[in-house]
Enzyme design. Structure first.
Site, PDB file in Angstrom:
ATOM      1  N   CYS A   1       5.066  -5.777  -4.375  1.00 58.72           N
ATOM      2  CA  CYS A   1       5.118  -4.656  -3.305  1.00 58.72           C
ATOM      3  C   CYS A   1       5.725  -5.216  -2.138  1.00 58.72           C
ATOM      4  O   CYS A   1       5.303  -6.517  -1.372  1.00 58.72           O
ATOM      5  CB  CYS A   1       3.479  -4.707  -3.068  1.00 58.72           C
ATOM      6  SG  CYS A   1       3.146  -3.989  -1.539  1.00 58.72           S
TER       7      CYS A   1
ATOM      8  N   CYS B   1       3.842  -5.580   1.085  1.00 58.38           N
ATOM      9  CA  CYS B   1       2.774  -6.680   0.841  1.00 58.38           C
ATOM     10  C   CYS B   1       3.575  -8.015   1.455  1.00 58.38           C
ATOM     11  O   CYS B   1       2.948  -8.861   2.216  1.00 58.38           O
ATOM     12  CB  CYS B   1       2.454  -6.827  -0.586  1.00 58.38           C
ATOM     13  SG  CYS B   1       1.665  -5.438  -0.976  1.00 58.38           S
TER      14      CYS B   1
END
Length: 117
Positions: A33, A36
């Site tokens: 991600c 993230c």
């Protein structure tokens, strides 16, 4: 004193997060991600700055899906602000550093106030 994010498994979640004597930011994330990864260094700074007053807990949703499902995490990153075992705020998506830092300062202020009361 914990100065960096803790990587928390489903098995350790209750003890590390819900039973924590200090407030916790739970970061539900995954290695693939991008947003993230963008938030990670900000959380590292927050963990260091607030060591002893706050725990940053990182939960890899690929390896530990149980609590993400319980908290209905549908997108990552999702951050839960937890005080005394209760979720007081849920932030979905990455935030720029000033906003994330401000959110944490407010959270800690509110948690301090609740502890003093």
């Amino acid at each position: 004193m914990i100065q960096e994010p803790l990587h928390v498994t489903d098995a350790a979640f209750e003890k590390t997060v819900l039973q924590s004597p200090v407030p916790v930011i739970v970061d539900f994330w995954a290695p693939w991600c991008g947003p993230c990864r963008a938030v990670a260094p900000i959380l590292d700074k927050i963990a260091l700055k607030h060591a002893g007053k706050l725990i940053v807990a990182k939960v890899n949703t690929d390896e530990n899906p149980e609590w993400a499902e319980k908290y209905e995490v549908q997108g990552i990153p999702t951050m839960l602000l937890v005080a005394k075992g209760k979720v007081v705020h849920k932030q979905v998506g990455a935030l720029p550093e000033p906003y994330l830092t401000s959110m944490v300062e407010e959270f800690l202020g509110a948690a301090e106030g609740a502890r003093a009361a």
